[in-house]
Design a protein around this motif. Structure first.
Motif, PDB file in Angstrom:
ATOM      1  N   UNK A 289       0.845  -1.200   0.000  1.00 28.58           N
ATOM      2  CA  UNK A 289       0.000   0.000   0.000  1.00 28.58           C
ATOM      3  C   UNK A 289       0.875   1.242   0.000  1.00 28.58           C
ATOM      4  N   UNK A 290       0.712   2.062  -1.035  1.00 28.71           N
ATOM      5  CA  UNK A 290       1.462   3.315  -1.136  1.00 28.71           C
ATOM      6  C   UNK A 290       0.600   4.450  -0.616  1.00 28.71           C
ATOM      7  N   UNK A 291       1.078   5.128   0.401  1.00 27.67           N
ATOM      8  CA  UNK A 291       0.394   6.301   0.926  1.00 27.67           C
ATOM      9  C   UNK A 291       1.036   7.544   0.332  1.00 27.67           C
ATOM     10  N   UNK A 292       0.309   8.161  -0.579  1.00 30.45           N
ATOM     11  CA  UNK A 292       0.826   9.347  -1.250  1.00 30.45           C
ATOM     12  C   UNK A 292       0.680  10.578  -0.364  1.00 30.45           C
ATOM     13  N   UNK A 293       1.574  11.522  -0.580  1.00 28.92           N
ATOM     14  CA  UNK A 293       1.411  12.866  -0.038  1.00 28.92           C
ATOM     15  C   UNK A 293       0.692  13.670  -1.108  1.00 28.92           C
ATOM     16  N   UNK A 294      -0.462  14.207  -0.771  1.00 28.02           N
ATOM     17  CA  UNK A 294      -1.310  14.867  -1.759  1.00 28.02           C
ATOM     18  C   UNK A 294      -1.211  16.365  -1.608  1.00 28.02           C
ATOM     19  N   UNK A 295      -0.784  17.056  -2.668  1.00 35.52           N
ATOM     20  CA  UNK A 295      -0.628  18.509  -2.633  1.00 35.52           C
ATOM     21  C   UNK A 295      -1.799  19.239  -3.279  1.00 35.52           C
ATOM     22  N   UNK A 296      -2.497  18.573  -4.198  1.00 30.14           N
ATOM     23  CA  UNK A 296      -3.597  19.201  -4.922  1.00 30.14           C
ATOM     24  C   UNK A 296      -4.741  18.206  -5.048  1.00 30.14           C
TER      25      UNK A 296
ATOM     26  N   UNK B 279      -5.552  29.407  -7.024  1.00 32.17           N
ATOM     27  CA  UNK B 279      -6.926  29.820  -7.317  1.00 32.17           C
ATOM     28  C   UNK B 279      -7.769  28.642  -7.788  1.00 32.17           C
ATOM     29  N   UNK B 280      -7.202  27.775  -8.617  1.00 32.12           N
ATOM     30  CA  UNK B 280      -7.952  26.593  -9.071  1.00 32.12           C
ATOM     31  C   UNK B 280      -8.250  25.666  -7.902  1.00 32.12           C
ATOM     32  N   UNK B 281      -7.280  25.511  -6.994  1.00 35.17           N
ATOM     33  CA  UNK B 281      -7.495  24.668  -5.823  1.00 35.17           C
ATOM     34  C   UNK B 281      -8.591  25.258  -4.942  1.00 35.17           C
ATOM     35  N   UNK B 282      -8.539  26.555  -4.706  1.00 32.26           N
ATOM     36  CA  UNK B 282      -9.543  27.200  -3.855  1.00 32.26           C
ATOM     37  C   UNK B 282     -10.939  27.064  -4.448  1.00 32.26           C
ATOM     38  N   UNK B 283     -11.042  27.212  -5.766  1.00 34.89           N
ATOM     39  CA  UNK B 283     -12.346  27.096  -6.422  1.00 34.89           C
ATOM     40  C   UNK B 283     -12.885  25.672  -6.319  1.00 34.89           C
TER      41      UNK B 283
ATOM     42  N   UNK C 166      -4.692  17.090 -19.458  1.00 35.23           N
ATOM     43  CA  UNK C 166      -3.332  16.918 -19.937  1.00 35.23           C
ATOM     44  C   UNK C 166      -2.526  18.215 -19.876  1.00 35.23           C
ATOM     45  N   UNK C 167      -3.075  19.239 -19.228  1.00 37.40           N
ATOM     46  CA  UNK C 167      -2.405  20.542 -19.068  1.00 37.40           C
ATOM     47  C   UNK C 167      -2.095  21.198 -20.411  1.00 37.40           C
ATOM     48  N   UNK C 168      -2.970  20.987 -21.377  1.00 42.09           N
ATOM     49  CA  UNK C 168      -2.818  21.601 -22.694  1.00 42.09           C
ATOM     50  C   UNK C 168      -3.640  22.874 -22.813  1.00 42.09           C
ATOM     51  N   UNK C 169      -4.735  22.964 -22.078  1.00 44.97           N
ATOM     52  CA  UNK C 169      -5.566  24.165 -22.043  1.00 44.97           C
ATOM     53  C   UNK C 169      -6.060  24.363 -20.613  1.00 44.97           C
ATOM     54  N   UNK C 170      -6.552  25.550 -20.347  1.00 47.24           N
ATOM     55  CA  UNK C 170      -7.258  25.840 -19.104  1.00 47.24           C
ATOM     56  C   UNK C 170      -8.656  26.302 -19.478  1.00 47.24           C
ATOM     57  N   UNK C 171      -9.659  25.657 -18.903  1.00 46.48           N
ATOM     58  CA  UNK C 171     -11.030  26.049 -19.176  1.00 46.48           C
ATOM     59  C   UNK C 171     -11.393  27.265 -18.329  1.00 46.48           C
ATOM     60  N   UNK C 172     -11.901  28.302 -19.000  1.00 48.51           N
ATOM     61  CA  UNK C 172     -12.323  29.521 -18.319  1.00 48.51           C
ATOM     62  C   UNK C 172     -13.706  29.893 -18.843  1.00 48.51           C
ATOM     63  N   UNK C 173     -14.320  30.860 -18.221  1.00 46.09           N
ATOM     64  CA  UNK C 173     -15.641  31.304 -18.658  1.00 46.09           C
ATOM     65  C   UNK C 173     -15.557  31.835 -20.087  1.00 46.09           C
ATOM     66  N   UNK C 174     -16.365  31.279 -20.978  1.00 47.01           N
ATOM     67  CA  UNK C 174     -16.415  31.756 -22.360  1.00 47.01           C
ATOM     68  C   UNK C 174     -15.445  31.104 -23.308  1.00 47.01           C
ATOM     69  N   UNK C 175     -14.650  30.122 -22.824  1.00 45.51           N
ATOM     70  CA  UNK C 175     -13.717  29.463 -23.739  1.00 45.51           C
ATOM     71  C   UNK C 175     -12.584  28.773 -23.013  1.00 45.51           C
ATOM     72  N   UNK C 176     -11.409  28.770 -23.650  1.00 46.56           N
ATOM     73  CA  UNK C 176     -10.234  28.139 -23.056  1.00 46.56           C
ATOM     74  C   UNK C 176      -9.018  29.027 -23.286  1.00 46.56           C
TER      75      UNK C 176
END
Length: 488
Positions: free
Chosen positions: A70-77, A330-334, A422-432
């Motif tokens: 059993x691997x116990x990960x340290x989770x940052x996000x 900000x993404x984490x807080x949201x 895949x960290x290729x885009x960020x989704x935001x209001x009205x598009x990417x």
């Protein structure tokens, strides 16, 4: 740190050791039957070295017993990309997760065996005390969700089917039954929280990153904590962008030791660019999601990503507007805020909102003192994305799944979710917003390959010939191997 990685592993055995590392990183729970019959023996062979390296490099704790690793990960996000999957391969919803946790609790009160109907009654009794949940065994929808949770445990060896059929019970619980043996050792390994959950007041309290910045730590401990966080950032994400990282991690991400540690630990290649750093897994030996990949969503995402990248590179009056991307904090807080809103309002969780506000204030204070230059990215509108998705469907739709071909909005939404994962885009209001890694696929080309039409001879006494049944099948979209990646 790099000199200590795999220090007791010979050059001849390094590849086997790295295979064990990738195995335990991809499957944090390994049992005699999961993910396959030989995985546990592979990990147990290298258990001592694995425990040392995973803790030193990543801050992960490996616990091994006779029948589990059993691997116990340290989770940052908060990571939404590795959900539990149902029998049909769909991600668990809230109901299924709730049934899974209640099933674990109920199994702790049973002996060596349990009947599925008896277990369902126990879970139903607990679920009835939770507002908005419930489990009505008279409803097939609820039975399906409950058996998905039971099947998840069965796949990992916590339960073993001794008699009967869960599928038959789902269809008719009055006439069918299933009997399971309970493996206590595996059951204990499934749920090993790193926090005292009764004291958790919000979802962010489950994370480890807050403790990593403790001022009470010595400088050496702070450097070690930062180095582990940086290595986890590269390992757990498709790419670590310098502009998105905490200031204390930027130096660690740029340090040569990080690449040396991760390459020697995993056997994969670290790729550096001006904007960030990525651990490249071209063979799919570690990644849980491959991109480019097969399937309608992955193929549509690749084609759409290529078009977004081309649009992002335009200059002059056709150049897209540049906007700042939400930071990781900000993404984490949201995301945490939306999850916390669903927590019970009473008891130990009633401080969730206050804790979140305090965290946001601290984050704003930290950011206010930062002199980091704001980075802006090309903004692509939703209307433009819909138009390109329509073009892609018209050109390549013959190879798409019928349900997605007939629902372009859903196809667009799922394709953008994949690109964002895949960290290729960020989704935001009205598009990417188009992120730098997307440029890797700017020159991608594709083609629809026609299936060969096979001629078969008719039975004796007949004349002429007919097409095979497959001749009328639709053309198939290019396989993943046919993708032309200009970066390779």
């Amino acid at each position: 740190m790099s000199t200590r990685v795999a220090e007791n592993v010979s050059a001849l055995e390094l590849a086997d050791y790295q295979k064990a590392v990738r195995l335990v990183l991809r499957h944090p729970l390994i049992t005699p039957v999961y993910p396959d019959g030989g995985a546990l023996a592979t990990v147990r062979r290298w258990a001592e070295q694995l425990r040392t390296d995973l803790m030193e490099v990543l801050g992960y704790r490996l616990i091994t017993t006779a029948d589990t690793a059993r691997l116990q990960r340290a989770q940052d996000q908060l990571d939404p990309t590795r959900p539990a999957l149902s029998r049909s391969g769909r991600p668990f919803d809230r109901r299924r997760y709730a049934y899974l946790t209640l099933t674990l609790a109920a199994l702790g009160r049973h002996g060596a065996q349990v009947a599925l109907g008896e277990l369902a009654d126990a879970v139903a009794a607990d679920a009835a005390r939770i507002d908005g949940l419930g489990l009505d065994t008279g409803r097939k929808h609820d039975r399906d969700a409950f058996v998905d949770a039971v099947s998840w445990l069965t796949e990992r060896g916590a339960l073993r089917l001794a008699d009967g059929s869960a599928a038959s019970w789902v269809s008719d619980p009055e006439r069918a039954e299933a009997l399971y043996d309970i493996d206590r050792e595996v059951l204990t390994a499934v749920h090993q929280p790193t926090r005292v959950l009764q004291h958790v007041t919000s979802v962010t309290a489950l994370l480890d990153s807050a403790g990593a910045r403790s001022l009470s730590e010595g400088r050496r401990a702070q450097r070690l904590s930062a180095s582990r966080r940086a290595r986890r950032l590269v390992l757990e994400h498709p790419v670590a962008y310098y502009a998105d990282a905490d200031p204390e991690l930027t130096g660690q991400l740029r340090a040569p030791a990080l690449a040396e540690d991760l390459t020697r630990l995993t056997g994969l290649t670290v790729e550096r660019r001006a904007e960030g750093i990525a651990l490249v897994d071209t063979s799919g030996r570690l990644s849980d999601t491959r991109f480019p990949g097969g399937g309608t969503v992955a193929q549509a995402a690749l084609l759409l990503g290529a078009r977004i990248s081309e649009a992002a590179a335009r200059t002059g009056r056709h150049a897209p507007e540049l906007l700042p991307a939400p930071s990781a904090a900000e993404r984490l807080a949201d995301r945490a805020g939306r999850i916390d809103l669903a927590l019970p309002a009473q008891g130990v969780f009633e401080q969730a909102t206050a804790d979140r506000e305090d965290t946001e204030e601290e984050t704003e204070g930290e950011n206010g003192g930062s002199a980091a230059l704001e980075v802006r990215y090309p903004f692509i509108t939703t209307s433009w994305l819909r138009a390109r998705t329509k073009e892609i469907t018209e050109q390549y739709g013959a190879g798409f799944a019928a349900d997605l071909r007939g629902d372009p909005d859903r196809l667009l939404d799922e394709a953008l979710d994949l690109l964002a994962a895949m960290s290729l885009v960020v989704r935001v209001v009205g598009g990417v917003l188009a992120l730098p890694l997307l440029a890797r696929y700017r020159g991608v080309t594709a083609e629809v390959k026609a299936r060969p039409r096979v001629r078969t001879t008719q039975s004796s006494g007949s004349t002429g010939s007919t097409d095979s049944p497959e001749a009328g099948a639709p053309d198939a979209l290019f396989p993943a191997d046919d993708v032309k990646d200009p970066a390779q």
